[in-house]
Design a protein around this motif. Sequence first.
Motif, PDB file in Angstrom:
ATOM      1  N   VAL A  92       0.825  -1.211   0.000  1.00  9.51           N
ATOM      2  CA  VAL A  92       0.000   0.000   0.000  1.00  9.51           C
ATOM      3  C   VAL A  92       0.859   1.260   0.000  1.00  9.51           C
ATOM      4  O   VAL A  92       0.482   2.267  -0.600  1.00  9.51           O
ATOM      5  CB  VAL A  92      -0.963  -0.016   1.216  1.00  9.51           C
ATOM      6  CG1 VAL A  92      -0.205   0.070   2.533  1.00  9.51           C
ATOM      7  CG2 VAL A  92      -1.968   1.122   1.107  1.00  9.51           C
ATOM      8  N   ARG A  93       2.038   1.217   0.610  1.00 11.09           N
ATOM      9  CA  ARG A  93       2.899   2.401   0.667  1.00 11.09           C
ATOM     10  C   ARG A  93       3.487   2.741  -0.705  1.00 11.09           C
ATOM     11  O   ARG A  93       3.953   3.858  -0.926  1.00 11.09           O
ATOM     12  CB  ARG A  93       4.027   2.188   1.676  1.00 11.09           C
ATOM     13  CG  ARG A  93       5.006   1.097   1.312  1.00 11.09           C
ATOM     14  CD  ARG A  93       6.063   0.891   2.367  1.00 11.09           C
ATOM     15  NE  ARG A  93       7.027  -0.128   1.986  1.00 11.09           N
ATOM     16  CZ  ARG A  93       6.844  -1.431   2.134  1.00 11.09           C
ATOM     17  NH1 ARG A  93       5.714  -1.877   2.666  1.00 11.09           N
ATOM     18  NH2 ARG A  93       7.764  -2.305   1.762  1.00 11.09           N
ATOM     19  N   LYS A  94       3.491   1.773  -1.631  1.00  4.74           N
ATOM     20  CA  LYS A  94       4.060   2.002  -2.956  1.00  4.74           C
ATOM     21  C   LYS A  94       2.987   2.219  -4.025  1.00  4.74           C
ATOM     22  O   LYS A  94       3.313   2.426  -5.189  1.00  4.74           O
ATOM     23  CB  LYS A  94       4.941   0.817  -3.371  1.00  4.74           C
ATOM     24  CG  LYS A  94       6.159   0.612  -2.482  1.00  4.74           C
ATOM     25  CD  LYS A  94       7.002  -0.551  -2.978  1.00  4.74           C
ATOM     26  CE  LYS A  94       8.238  -0.758  -2.107  1.00  4.74           C
ATOM     27  NZ  LYS A  94       9.065  -1.898  -2.591  1.00  4.74           N
ATOM     28  N   LEU A  95       1.721   2.173  -3.622  1.00  2.23           N
ATOM     29  CA  LEU A  95       0.637   2.238  -4.598  1.00  2.23           C
ATOM     30  C   LEU A  95       0.644   3.551  -5.381  1.00  2.23           C
ATOM     31  O   LEU A  95       0.603   3.546  -6.615  1.00  2.23           O
ATOM     32  CB  LEU A  95      -0.712   2.060  -3.889  1.00  2.23           C
ATOM     33  CG  LEU A  95      -1.950   2.168  -4.790  1.00  2.23           C
ATOM     34  CD1 LEU A  95      -1.934   1.059  -5.842  1.00  2.23           C
ATOM     35  CD2 LEU A  95      -3.219   2.108  -3.956  1.00  2.23           C
ATOM     36  N   ALA A  96       0.692   4.677  -4.687  1.00  2.00           N
ATOM     37  CA  ALA A  96       0.633   5.976  -5.368  1.00  2.00           C
ATOM     38  C   ALA A  96       1.806   6.151  -6.335  1.00  2.00           C
ATOM     39  O   ALA A  96       1.630   6.633  -7.461  1.00  2.00           O
ATOM     40  CB  ALA A  96       0.613   7.109  -4.343  1.00  2.00           C
ATOM     41  N   ASN A  97       3.013   5.764  -5.913  1.00  2.00           N
ATOM     42  CA  ASN A  97       4.181   5.891  -6.797  1.00  2.00           C
ATOM     43  C   ASN A  97       4.051   5.002  -8.026  1.00  2.00           C
ATOM     44  O   ASN A  97       4.448   5.398  -9.128  1.00  2.00           O
ATOM     45  CB  ASN A  97       5.457   5.542  -6.031  1.00  2.00           C
ATOM     46  CG  ASN A  97       5.861   6.624  -5.048  1.00  2.00           C
ATOM     47  OD1 ASN A  97       5.524   7.788  -5.247  1.00  2.00           O
ATOM     48  ND2 ASN A  97       6.565   6.250  -4.002  1.00  2.00           N
ATOM     49  N   GLN A  98       3.507   3.798  -7.838  1.00  2.00           N
ATOM     50  CA  GLN A  98       3.332   2.891  -8.977  1.00  2.00           C
ATOM     51  C   GLN A  98       2.354   3.489  -9.984  1.00  2.00           C
ATOM     52  O   GLN A  98       2.560   3.402 -11.196  1.00  2.00           O
ATOM     53  CB  GLN A  98       2.807   1.536  -8.476  1.00  2.00           C
ATOM     54  CG  GLN A  98       2.553   0.525  -9.566  1.00  2.00           C
ATOM     55  CD  GLN A  98       3.503  -0.656  -9.483  1.00  2.00           C
ATOM     56  OE1 GLN A  98       4.410  -0.693  -8.670  1.00  2.00           O
ATOM     57  NE2 GLN A  98       3.267  -1.620 -10.333  1.00  2.00           N
ATOM     58  N   ILE A  99       1.299   4.107  -9.498  1.00  2.00           N
ATOM     59  CA  ILE A  99       0.312   4.707 -10.386  1.00  2.00           C
ATOM     60  C   ILE A  99       0.903   5.919 -11.105  1.00  2.00           C
ATOM     61  O   ILE A  99       0.664   6.137 -12.297  1.00  2.00           O
ATOM     62  CB  ILE A  99      -0.946   5.111  -9.593  1.00  2.00           C
ATOM     63  CG1 ILE A  99      -1.657   3.849  -9.080  1.00  2.00           C
ATOM     64  CG2 ILE A  99      -1.902   5.914 -10.466  1.00  2.00           C
ATOM     65  CD1 ILE A  99      -2.864   4.134  -8.206  1.00  2.00           C
ATOM     66  N   ARG A 100       1.702   6.717 -10.388  1.00  2.00           N
ATOM     67  CA  ARG A 100       2.314   7.900 -11.009  1.00  2.00           C
ATOM     68  C   ARG A 100       3.262   7.539 -12.144  1.00  2.00           C
ATOM     69  O   ARG A 100       3.482   8.327 -13.059  1.00  2.00           O
ATOM     70  CB  ARG A 100       3.074   8.710  -9.962  1.00  2.00           C
ATOM     71  CG  ARG A 100       2.200   9.397  -8.926  1.00  2.00           C
ATOM     72  CD  ARG A 100       3.012  10.382  -8.124  1.00  2.00           C
ATOM     73  NE  ARG A 100       2.337  10.750  -6.883  1.00  2.00           N
ATOM     74  CZ  ARG A 100       2.660  10.283  -5.689  1.00  2.00           C
ATOM     75  NH1 ARG A 100       3.663   9.431  -5.560  1.00  2.00           N
ATOM     76  NH2 ARG A 100       2.002  10.660  -4.612  1.00  2.00           N
ATOM     77  N   ARG A 101       3.843   6.343 -12.089  1.00  2.00           N
ATOM     78  CA  ARG A 101       4.809   5.939 -13.121  1.00  2.00           C
ATOM     79  C   ARG A 101       4.133   5.431 -14.395  1.00  2.00           C
ATOM     80  O   ARG A 101       4.824   5.152 -15.386  1.00  2.00           O
ATOM     81  CB  ARG A 101       5.746   4.859 -12.570  1.00  2.00           C
ATOM     82  CG  ARG A 101       6.762   5.374 -11.563  1.00  2.00           C
ATOM     83  CD  ARG A 101       7.915   4.407 -11.410  1.00  2.00           C
ATOM     84  NE  ARG A 101       7.483   3.131 -10.867  1.00  2.00           N
ATOM     85  CZ  ARG A 101       7.510   2.805  -9.575  1.00  2.00           C
ATOM     86  NH1 ARG A 101       7.940   3.691  -8.686  1.00  2.00           N
ATOM     87  NH2 ARG A 101       7.117   1.628  -9.163  1.00  2.00           N
ATOM     88  N   LEU A 102       2.830   5.304 -14.385  1.00  2.00           N
ATOM     89  CA  LEU A 102       2.127   4.832 -15.583  1.00  2.00           C
ATOM     90  C   LEU A 102       2.254   5.857 -16.705  1.00  2.00           C
ATOM     91  O   LEU A 102       2.229   7.067 -16.472  1.00  2.00           O
ATOM     92  CB  LEU A 102       0.651   4.584 -15.262  1.00  2.00           C
ATOM     93  CG  LEU A 102       0.355   3.466 -14.251  1.00  2.00           C
ATOM     94  CD1 LEU A 102      -1.138   3.414 -13.936  1.00  2.00           C
ATOM     95  CD2 LEU A 102       0.833   2.118 -14.778  1.00  2.00           C
ATOM     96  N   LYS A 103       2.382   5.377 -17.919  1.00  2.00           N
ATOM     97  CA  LYS A 103       2.594   6.247 -19.074  1.00  2.00           C
ATOM     98  C   LYS A 103       1.302   6.950 -19.479  1.00  2.00           C
ATOM     99  O   LYS A 103       0.274   6.312 -19.695  1.00  2.00           O
ATOM    100  CB  LYS A 103       3.121   5.423 -20.252  1.00  2.00           C
ATOM    101  CG  LYS A 103       3.435   6.255 -21.484  1.00  2.00           C
ATOM    102  CD  LYS A 103       3.961   5.364 -22.591  1.00  2.00           C
ATOM    103  CE  LYS A 103       4.265   6.193 -23.845  1.00  2.00           C
ATOM    104  NZ  LYS A 103       4.759   5.341 -24.950  1.00  2.00           N
ATOM    105  N   PRO A 104       1.325   8.294 -19.593  1.00  2.00           N
ATOM    106  CA  PRO A 104       0.117   9.025 -20.029  1.00  2.00           C
ATOM    107  C   PRO A 104      -0.231   8.695 -21.472  1.00  2.00           C
ATOM    108  O   PRO A 104       0.639   8.660 -22.337  1.00  2.00           O
ATOM    109  CB  PRO A 104       0.527  10.496 -19.884  1.00  2.00           C
ATOM    110  CG  PRO A 104       1.718  10.492 -18.975  1.00  2.00           C
ATOM    111  CD  PRO A 104       2.425   9.198 -19.229  1.00  2.00           C
TER     112      PRO A 104
END
Length: 241
Positions: A186-198
């Motif tokens: 859960v602590r890495k969820l936001a960072n993982q989502i931010r790394r998704l390609k627009p």
Amino acid sequence: MARKDSPQSAVPEKAGRIAQMRQIFTTARAVDPAIGWWMLLALLGVTLVGVVVGLVVGHPIYAGFLGLMFGVLAAMVVMSRRAERAAYRSIEGQPGAAGAALSALRRGWYYDQQPVAAEAVRPGDLASAAMVFRATGRPGVVLVGEGPSGRASRLLESERKKVARILPGVPVTVLRIGDDEAAVPVRKLANQIRRLKPTLTKEEAAQVNKRLKALGGARPPIPAGVDPNRVRMDRKAMRGR
């Protein structure tokens, strides 16, 4: 006439910031009792380095003062980082943790701390509750599941098919929080989502969110005893990153 942003008006603002920092420290210390020692270590360590450098160059007082200033800054950075970890630790394993973790996403993302799908084997059995949360941004639609892996995965796949049917061509990313290898902490969820390609423009992301909201219908029945609104990420602890 005196301007509203006069030096006198800055005093309450400064006091408010100090109170905010004190609240962040108090909240984090409840979860991480060692945070004060780590801050002190950062302060003394950086200050000592400044003094040593000052002795070498022949200006120990000046360099020591600079070292102290940088030491205070280092202590604040340590507090911010450990407070962030403490905030995640406080929600880890709780029903609704995925929805709370989505609040760490920045501008450009649309999300809701209420699940878009929920299922439990027995009413009131929190251990059996599986939920799916949704975020929408330029990378498309992100579905985040939590709960028992098998049930959460089935619920995620069902929701993925629903979104793909409603929004053909829009990328759908499926994630699940947990401790196993196939899940994201859960602590890495936001960072993982931010790394998704627009892949979408801001306007397209807004339209996708409106379409999902319009077709979402009524809220799913939340399992008895599960109230995601009680699980809150400490937003103050997330500031300063």
